[in-house]
Design an enzyme around this catalytic site. Structure first.
Site, PDB file in Angstrom:
ATOM      1  N   ARG A 157      -1.781   5.102   8.500  1.00  0.00           N
ATOM      2  CA  ARG A 157      -1.182   4.437   9.676  1.00  0.00           C
ATOM      3  C   ARG A 157      -0.859   5.445  10.790  1.00  0.00           C
ATOM      4  O   ARG A 157       0.171   5.343  11.460  1.00  0.00           O
ATOM      5  CB  ARG A 157       0.098   3.681   9.284  1.00  0.00           C
ATOM      6  N   SER A 233       3.316  -5.732   8.090  1.00  0.00           N
ATOM      7  CA  SER A 233       4.308  -4.819   7.496  1.00  0.00           C
ATOM      8  C   SER A 233       5.160  -4.239   8.617  1.00  0.00           C
ATOM      9  O   SER A 233       4.630  -3.665   9.566  1.00  0.00           O
ATOM     10  CB  SER A 233       3.620  -3.657   6.785  1.00  0.00           C
ATOM     11  N   GLU A 328       6.528   0.707  11.060  1.00  0.00           N
ATOM     12  CA  GLU A 328       5.094   0.762  11.377  1.00  0.00           C
ATOM     13  C   GLU A 328       4.892   0.122  12.752  1.00  0.00           C
ATOM     14  O   GLU A 328       4.006   0.490  13.513  1.00  0.00           O
ATOM     15  CB  GLU A 328       4.307  -0.022  10.319  1.00  0.00           C
TER      16      GLU A 328
HETATM   17  N1  EPU Z   1       5.965  -5.250  -3.714  1.00  0.00           N
HETATM   18  C1  EPU Z   1       7.123  -5.789  -4.223  1.00  0.00           C
HETATM   19  N2  EPU Z   1       7.764  -6.727  -3.477  1.00  0.00           N
HETATM   20  C2  EPU Z   1       7.316  -7.144  -2.272  1.00  0.00           C
HETATM   21  C3  EPU Z   1       6.119  -6.577  -1.758  1.00  0.00           C
HETATM   22  C4  EPU Z   1       5.463  -5.628  -2.494  1.00  0.00           C
HETATM   23  O1  EPU Z   1       7.567  -5.446  -5.318  1.00  0.00           O
HETATM   24  O2  EPU Z   1       7.976  -7.997  -1.676  1.00  0.00           O
HETATM   25  C5  EPU Z   1       5.252  -4.235  -4.518  1.00  0.00           C
HETATM   26  C6  EPU Z   1       4.338  -4.849  -5.553  1.00  0.00           C
HETATM   27  O3  EPU Z   1       4.486  -4.157  -6.742  1.00  0.00           O
HETATM   28  C7  EPU Z   1       2.940  -4.599  -5.043  1.00  0.00           C
HETATM   29  C8  EPU Z   1       3.126  -3.350  -4.202  1.00  0.00           C
HETATM   30  O4  EPU Z   1       4.471  -3.415  -3.719  1.00  0.00           O
HETATM   31  O5  EPU Z   1       2.065  -4.383  -6.096  1.00  0.00           O
HETATM   32  C9  EPU Z   1       2.176  -3.294  -3.023  1.00  0.00           C
HETATM   33  O6  EPU Z   1       2.247  -4.525  -2.328  1.00  0.00           O
HETATM   34  P1  EPU Z   1       1.020  -5.063  -1.449  1.00  0.00           P
HETATM   35  O7  EPU Z   1      -0.241  -4.967  -2.224  1.00  0.00           O
HETATM   36  O8  EPU Z   1       1.420  -6.383  -0.904  1.00  0.00           O
HETATM   37  O9  EPU Z   1       0.899  -3.990  -0.315  1.00  0.00           O
HETATM   38  P2  EPU Z   1       1.963  -3.225   0.593  1.00  0.00           P
HETATM   39  O10 EPU Z   1       2.000  -1.796   0.169  1.00  0.00           O
HETATM   40  O11 EPU Z   1       3.256  -3.956   0.641  1.00  0.00           O
HETATM   41  C10 EPU Z   1       0.140  -2.475   2.288  1.00  0.00           C
HETATM   42  C11 EPU Z   1      -0.102  -2.503   3.769  1.00  0.00           C
HETATM   43  C12 EPU Z   1      -0.532  -3.889   4.208  1.00  0.00           C
HETATM   44  C13 EPU Z   1      -1.803  -4.274   3.458  1.00  0.00           C
HETATM   45  C14 EPU Z   1      -1.526  -4.197   1.959  1.00  0.00           C
HETATM   46  C15 EPU Z   1      -2.758  -4.437   1.135  1.00  0.00           C
HETATM   47  C16 EPU Z   1       1.415  -0.833   4.663  1.00  0.00           C
HETATM   48  C17 EPU Z   1       2.641  -0.566   5.454  1.00  0.00           C
HETATM   49  N3  EPU Z   1       1.114  -2.110   4.469  1.00  0.00           N
HETATM   50  O12 EPU Z   1       1.255  -3.332   2.022  1.00  0.00           O
HETATM   51  O13 EPU Z   1      -0.837  -3.826   5.600  1.00  0.00           O
HETATM   52  O14 EPU Z   1      -2.230  -5.563   3.808  1.00  0.00           O
HETATM   53  O15 EPU Z   1      -1.034  -2.892   1.607  1.00  0.00           O
HETATM   54  O16 EPU Z   1      -3.580  -3.329   1.210  1.00  0.00           O
HETATM   55  O17 EPU Z   1       0.739   0.110   4.260  1.00  0.00           O
HETATM   56  C18 EPU Z   1       0.133  -4.090   7.745  1.00  0.00           C
HETATM   57  O18 EPU Z   1      -0.068  -2.887   7.908  1.00  0.00           O
HETATM   58  O19 EPU Z   1       0.673  -4.792   8.623  1.00  0.00           O
HETATM   59  C19 EPU Z   1      -0.221  -4.695   6.470  1.00  0.00           C
HETATM   60  C20 EPU Z   1       0.029  -5.976   6.193  1.00  0.00           C
END
Ligand code: EPU
Length: 332
Positions: A157, A233, A328
């Site tokens: 990012r 995010s 972000e």
């Molecule tokens: N998780 C929780 N609770 C929540 C959300 C997430 O426990 O409410 C944990 C879960 O264990 C899950 C892990 O966090 O396995 C990762 O969650 P997720 O796969 O939803 O991804 P993220 O790390 O929360 C990132 C990006 C997203 C992107 C997803 C999928 C960032 C800041 N965000 O989210 O990007 O869609 O991975 O690759 O890196 C964005 O940048 O706006 C965005 C949506």
């Protein structure tokens, strides 16, 4: 006359700017010299911005269109895309023509020009995987220039455009190198992507099937900005040292984490959920019930209210985990 920005950002928050200019062709930009020499804001799809006050400055919205094939061989195709093209329309174009490389980035809101700025990423892929160069107007030299992917200095990012090159360039076109089957193999290693694909399709999966699956996963977890205002995010996943992680894991054995070279990336959504913010709502501001990393505007929230909630979340995460959450989203 102040102009409303409500429909120009995905948070859908009421705020105004002094004037609004729309760029439909890069050739228009040199004539904006006077405006560009004073404070102003460049806006793409408005999907990564929170506006907390009326802006007393002009906003320049980048809207130039076009997807042009530059070059092609047996395994690759190079396309030059206007910065104003809606990102997901580009992904749709690529997938329906059978070109791979961006299907995991399906349904990300926003426009093409902003994609390299924060190196958009999802489901194991970043635009860094496909980007070749960007064309931009350089406000310092007052010329168009070509910036190679190496010079874009893409990170998680992050990019040159958020660091040393901040406020200097207006990205007008983006050149991507997409890949053709059968040499191209989609990346299916993130989370439940492979599991979900196997529920509906037989291997080998097509690029279209991967896109459809990603769209489905996103629809179940993330709010549609057309229905509920949000900017995806709100925070970045924090990266901490291995030593700090070892200490944290002693107190929180279930902490969700990923190894990134010698450091550890934590899942900010998990941290936020542990405090109990997930599903929190006060008035029209909230923390999404299915993805704690997404802050939402249920209707008439103000930018200040969203920012206040974001700060409370930051403070509580710092108190409990000694970890700093960095937005972000760009806050104005
Ligand atoms: N998780 C929780 N609770 C929540 C959300 C997430 O426990 O409410 C944990 C879960 O264990 C899950 C892990 O966090 O396995 C990762 O969650 P997720 O796969 O939803 O991804 P993220 O790390 O929360 C990132 C990006 C997203 C992107 C997803 C999928 C960032 C800041 N965000 O989210 O990007 O869609 O991975 O690759 O890196 C964005 O940048 O706006 C965005 C949506």
């Amino acid at each position: 006359m102040p102009v409303s920005l409500k429909n120009l950002t995905t948070f859908g928050i009421e705020a105004t700017c002094a004037e609004l200019y729309e760029v439909h062709s890069p050739e228009q930009i040199p004539s904006y010299h006077g405006i560009l020499s004073e404070p102003h804001l460049i806006l793409g799809g408005g999907s990564n911005i929170l506006i907390t006050k009326n802006l007393e400055i002009p906003v320049i919205a980048i809207r130039n269109q076009g997807i042009h094939i530059e070059q092609e061989n047996q395994s690759n195709i190079w396309v030059k895309v206007g910065a104003g093209v809606v990102w997901d329309e580009l992904v749709h174009w690529a997938v329906s023509n059978g070109f791979g490389g961006v299907e995991n980035l399906s349904l990300i809101p926003g426009r093409v020009g902003a994609a390299p700025v924060q190196n958009i990423g999802a489901y194991g892929v970043e635009i860094a995987n496909a980007l070749k160069s960007v064309t931009a107007w350089d406000k310092f030299t007052q010329r168009f220039c070509q910036i190679s992917v190496q010079d874009c200095q893409l990170g998680y990012r992050d990019s040159y455009f958020k660091q040393k090159g901040k406020d200097r360039f207006i990205i007008t076109e983006v050149t991507l190198c997409l890949q053709k089957p059968p040499t191209y193999k989609p990346i299916l290693s993130y989370g439940t992507v492979l599991e979900e694909l196997r529920k509906n399709y037989l291997e080998p999966f097509t690029i279209q099937q991967v896109r459809d699956t990603i769209v489905e996963i996103r629809r179940t977890k993330l709010p549609d900005p057309k229905v509920t205002g949000n900017a995806g995010s709100f925070f970045k996943n924090p990266i901490i040292s291995y030593e700090q992680f070892v200490e944290l894991q002693k107190d929180f054995p279930a902490i969700v984490h990923y190894r990134v070279h010698n450091e550890i990336k934590l899942a900010a959504g998990w941290l936020i959920e542990q405090i109990g913010w997930k599903g929190y709502r006060q008035g029209d501001v909230g923390c999404h019930p299915k993805q704690a990393l997404v802050l939402v505007n249920y209707g008439k929230a103000t930018g200040t209210e969203v920012w206040e909630l974001a700060q409370k979340i930051q403070q509580s995460i710092f108190q409990k985990f000694n970890v700093k959450l960095e937005p972000e989203v760009n806050v104005y």
